[in-house]
Write an enzyme that holds these catalytic residues in place. Structure first.
Site, PDB file in Angstrom:
ATOM      1  N   ASN A   1     -10.018  -0.393  -0.552  1.00  0.00           N
ATOM      2  CA  ASN A   1      -8.653  -0.160  -0.549  1.00  0.00           C
ATOM      3  C   ASN A   1      -8.078  -0.989  -1.792  1.00  0.00           C
ATOM      4  OD1 ASN A   1      -5.923  -0.451  -0.118  1.00  0.00           O
ATOM      5  ND2 ASN A   1      -6.002  -1.324   1.717  1.00  0.00           N
TER       6      ASN A   1
ATOM      7  N   CYS B   1       0.852  -1.293  -0.061  1.00  0.00           N
ATOM      8  CA  CYS B   1      -0.046   0.028  -0.006  1.00  0.00           C
ATOM      9  C   CYS B   1       0.968   1.240   0.328  1.00  0.00           C
ATOM     10  CB  CYS B   1      -0.992   0.006   1.087  1.00  0.00           C
ATOM     11  SG  CYS B   1      -2.143  -1.240   1.031  1.00  0.00           S
TER      12      CYS B   1
ATOM     13  N   HIS C   1      -3.384   7.071   2.326  1.00  0.00           N
ATOM     14  CA  HIS C   1      -3.793   5.933   1.781  1.00  0.00           C
ATOM     15  C   HIS C   1      -5.400   5.560   2.178  1.00  0.00           C
ATOM     16  CE1 HIS C   1      -3.927   1.723   0.774  1.00  0.00           C
ATOM     17  NE2 HIS C   1      -3.824   1.126   2.004  1.00  0.00           N
TER      18      HIS C   1
HETATM   19  N1  COA Z   1     -18.237  -9.038   9.228  1.00  0.00           N
HETATM   20  C1  COA Z   1     -18.868  -9.010  10.536  1.00  0.00           C
HETATM   21  N2  COA Z   1     -18.060  -9.494  11.421  1.00  0.00           N
HETATM   22  C2  COA Z   1     -16.588  -9.597  11.219  1.00  0.00           C
HETATM   23  C3  COA Z   1     -16.082  -9.326   9.937  1.00  0.00           C
HETATM   24  C4  COA Z   1     -16.836  -9.220   9.084  1.00  0.00           C
HETATM   25  N3  COA Z   1     -16.476  -8.827   7.686  1.00  0.00           N
HETATM   26  N4  COA Z   1     -14.786  -9.358  10.116  1.00  0.00           N
HETATM   27  C5  COA Z   1     -14.388  -9.798  11.390  1.00  0.00           C
HETATM   28  N5  COA Z   1     -15.778  -9.899  12.116  1.00  0.00           N
HETATM   29  C6  COA Z   1     -15.929 -10.131  13.487  1.00  0.00           C
HETATM   30  C7  COA Z   1     -14.437 -10.911  14.153  1.00  0.00           C
HETATM   31  O1  COA Z   1     -14.643 -12.515  13.921  1.00  0.00           O
HETATM   32  C8  COA Z   1     -14.743 -10.565  15.563  1.00  0.00           C
HETATM   33  O2  COA Z   1     -15.928 -11.349  16.145  1.00  0.00           O
HETATM   34  P1  COA Z   1     -15.612 -11.919  17.472  1.00  0.00           P
HETATM   35  O3  COA Z   1     -15.525 -10.960  18.335  1.00  0.00           O
HETATM   36  O4  COA Z   1     -16.711 -13.073  17.603  1.00  0.00           O
HETATM   37  O5  COA Z   1     -14.284 -12.794  17.526  1.00  0.00           O
HETATM   38  C9  COA Z   1     -15.227  -9.165  15.540  1.00  0.00           C
HETATM   39  O6  COA Z   1     -15.942  -8.937  14.204  1.00  0.00           O
HETATM   40  C10 COA Z   1     -14.336  -7.875  15.575  1.00  0.00           C
HETATM   41  O7  COA Z   1     -13.239  -8.579  14.782  1.00  0.00           O
HETATM   42  P2  COA Z   1     -12.081  -7.650  14.946  1.00  0.00           P
HETATM   43  O8  COA Z   1     -10.798  -8.122  13.906  1.00  0.00           O
HETATM   44  O9  COA Z   1     -11.511  -7.345  16.353  1.00  0.00           O
HETATM   45  O10 COA Z   1     -12.458  -6.048  14.173  1.00  0.00           O
HETATM   46  P3  COA Z   1     -11.631  -4.779  14.061  1.00  0.00           P
HETATM   47  O11 COA Z   1     -12.588  -3.832  14.610  1.00  0.00           O
HETATM   48  O12 COA Z   1     -10.280  -4.908  14.435  1.00  0.00           O
HETATM   49  O13 COA Z   1     -11.969  -4.647  12.528  1.00  0.00           O
HETATM   50  C11 COA Z   1     -10.569  -4.749  10.665  1.00  0.00           C
HETATM   51  C12 COA Z   1     -11.394  -5.497  11.472  1.00  0.00           C
HETATM   52  C13 COA Z   1      -9.915  -5.738   9.457  1.00  0.00           C
HETATM   53  C14 COA Z   1     -11.733  -4.031   9.669  1.00  0.00           C
HETATM   54  C15 COA Z   1      -9.612  -3.696  11.175  1.00  0.00           C
HETATM   55  O14 COA Z   1      -8.803  -4.290  12.160  1.00  0.00           O
HETATM   56  C16 COA Z   1      -8.687  -3.182   9.943  1.00  0.00           C
HETATM   57  O15 COA Z   1      -9.378  -2.465   9.508  1.00  0.00           O
HETATM   58  N6  COA Z   1      -7.486  -3.439  10.306  1.00  0.00           N
HETATM   59  C17 COA Z   1      -6.598  -2.456   9.063  1.00  0.00           C
HETATM   60  C18 COA Z   1      -6.711  -3.507   8.120  1.00  0.00           C
HETATM   61  C19 COA Z   1      -6.079  -2.764   6.904  1.00  0.00           C
HETATM   62  O16 COA Z   1      -6.420  -1.664   6.692  1.00  0.00           O
HETATM   63  N7  COA Z   1      -5.151  -3.357   5.808  1.00  0.00           N
HETATM   64  C20 COA Z   1      -4.583  -2.859   5.096  1.00  0.00           C
HETATM   65  C21 COA Z   1      -3.453  -1.941   5.462  1.00  0.00           C
HETATM   66  S1  COA Z   1      -2.505  -1.129   4.205  1.00  0.00           S
END
Ligand code: COA
Length: 328
Positions: free
Chosen positions: A285, A116, A255
Site C-alpha cells: 500500500n 489513501c 486503492h
Molecule cells: N504476521 C503474523 N501475525 C500477525 C501479523 C503479522 N504481520 N499481524 C498480526 N498478526 C496476528 C495478530 O497478532 C493476531 O494474533 P492473535 O490471534 O494471536 O491475537 C492474528 O495475526 C490475527 O490478527 P488480526 O489483526 O485479526 O488479522 P487480520 O486478519 O484482521 O489481518 C490486517 C490484519 C492488518 C492485514 C487486516 O486487518 C487489514 O488489512 N486491515 C486493513 C488495513 C488497511 O488496509 N489499512 C489501510 C487502509 S487505507
C-alpha cells in the site's frame, strides 16, 4: 459548446529500486511470508532508503516521465496538486518543491492530505480548474514515502505499506474525461488509522518520540470493514447516479490496501475478477500512490472511451469513487 471535461491525457509512475520482500520482513518482526500473502496479497514493497530523498523526489521522477510522455515543457504546466501524507516538510508543501525541481516556473500548487483517498480527492480538485476553463495543463501527483512513518518493530503495520508515486496530466476534452465523483469523509474514524503526534495537538517532544507516536497507528479490523463498506457504497451510488450498471464499466481500479478488501469490494459490487485491476503484490500500500501507479502499470489495457471507476478508502476516514471515460 458542450461541457468541458478534465481528461487524463497521460500517466506515469515511479517506485524506488530497493525491494523489501516478505522474507526480508521475517528478519525484522515476528511474521512470515505465508501470513502476509494470505492476509493481504502483498509479496514485496519498494523502499526509498536514501535519507536525503523524500516524497518530492519520487514525485519528480514520475512527473519527468509524464512530461516526456505527453510532450509537455515544464513551463507549460499551470498547476500541480500533490496528494500525500508524507510531504517533504510539515510546511511548505511538496507541490511547490516538485514544481521547483522540474522547472515548472509558471505553476502554482498545493498538497492535499486525505491519506489513501488523497489521489482521488486531488484528481477532483485539479479537474475543477480544467472544467471551468481556468487551466489547460494540470498535473496531479499521488505518492507517499510510507517508510518514513512506519515502525519496523510493529508487525501489524510495517508489512502493509511501501513507497512510490504516480502522476497524471489533466487537459480539457469535449468528449472524454472525468464524468462524476462521490467523495466522502467521516472524522469519527480518525483514531483507527492515524499518526498520533507531530501535529498541533501533540507536537513533537522527546516523549512522543520515545513513545513511538510518529508512526502509523491502526486498528486493522475496523479499517478493513469500513474500507469495504465505503468503497462498495460509493461505487454503487456513483453507478446509480449515472444510470449505469456494473456491466457498463470496463475497469475498476481500487486503492490497493489489501487484496482481500479489493476482492470483497469487487464481489459486493458484482464486478468479475478480470475487470478489477490489482498490483498490490508488487508494491504493498503506497497510500496516495496506489491509484496513479495502477493507472500507469495497466495503461496499455485501456482504450479510448473505456469506462473506468476509481475507488479509494483511507485514514480520516476518507473515501469515494470517480467515474472516468478514458481519453486515449
Ligand atoms: N504476521 C503474523 N501475525 C500477525 C501479523 C503479522 N504481520 N499481524 C498480526 N498478526 C496476528 C495478530 O497478532 C493476531 O494474533 P492473535 O490471534 O494471536 O491475537 C492474528 O495475526 C490475527 O490478527 P488480526 O489483526 O485479526 O488479522 P487480520 O486478519 O484482521 O489481518 C490486517 C490484519 C492488518 C492485514 C487486516 O486487518 C487489514 O488489512 N486491515 C486493513 C488495513 C488497511 O488496509 N489499512 C489501510 C487502509 S487505507
Amino acid at each position: 459548446m458542450g461541457k468541458i471535461h478534465a481528461a487524463i491525457t497521460g500517466v506515469a509512475g515511479y517506485v524506488p529500486d530497493e525491494i523489501i520482500t516478505n522474507f526480508d520482513l521475517e528478519k525484522l518482526v515476528d511474521t512470515n511470508d505465508e501470513w502476509i500473502e494470505s492476509r493481504t496479497g502483498i509479496k514485496q514493497r519498494r523502499i526509498l532508503r536514501d535519507p536525503k530523498k523524500a516524497m518530492s523526489d519520487m514525485g519528480v521522477e514520475a512527473v519527468k516521465q509524464l512530461l516526456e510522455k505527453t510532450n509537455t515543457k515544464p513551463e507549460e504546466v499551470e498547476m500541480i496538486v500533490v496528494a500525500t501524507i508524507t510531504g517533504d516538510y510539515v510546511f511548505p508543501d511538496t507541490a511547490n518543491q516538485i514544481a521547483h525541481k522540474i522547472g515548472a516556473t509558471n505553476a502554482f500548487g498545493f498538497d492535499i492530505n486525505a491519506a489513501c483517498s488523497g489521489f482521488i480527492y486531488s484528481l477532483i480538485v485539479g479537474s475543477k480548474f480544467v472544467e471551468t476553463g481556468t487551466y489547460k495543463k494540470v498535473i496531479v501527483v499521488g505518492g507517499d514515502k510510507m517508510s518514513s512513518i512506519l515502525n519496523y518493530e510493529d508487525r501489524a503495520t510495517c508489512i502493509l505499506f511501501g513507497d512510490g508515486a504516480g502522476a497524471v496530466m489533466l487537459e480539457p476534452s469535449q468528449e472524454n474525461g472525468i464524468q462524476d465523483s462521490i467523495l466522502r469523509g467521516d472524522g469519527a474514524g480518525c483514531e483507527y488509522l492515524y499518526m498520533k503526534a507531530g501535529g498541533s495537538l501533540n507536537p513533537p517532544t522527546a516523549e512522543t518520540v520515545a513513545n513511538k507516536e510518529h508512526f502509523v497507528t491502526q486498528d486493522g479490523r475496523i479499517v478493513f470493514k469500513a474500507a469495504i463498506k465505503g468503497m462498495s457504497e460509493s461505487i454503487n451510488d456513483l453507478l446509480d447516479r449515472n444510470n449505469l450498471t456494473k456491466d457498463d464499466i470496463d475497469w475498476l481500479i481500487p486503492h490497493q490496501a489489501n487484496k482481500r478488501i479489493i476482492s470483497a469490494v469487487g464481489d459486493s459490487v458484482g464486478f468479475p475478477d478480470e475487470k478489477v485491476l490489482i498490483n498490490i503484490e508488487n508494491y504493498g500500500n503506497t497510500t496516495a500512490g496506489t491509484i496513479p501507479l495502477a493507472l500507469s502499470d495497466f495503461e496499455s489495457k485501456f482504450k479510448k472511451g473505456d469506462k473506468i471507476v476509481l475507488t479509494a478508502f483511507g485514514g480520516g476516514f476518507t473515501w469515494g469513487s470517480v467515474l472516468i471515460h478514458w481519453a486515449y
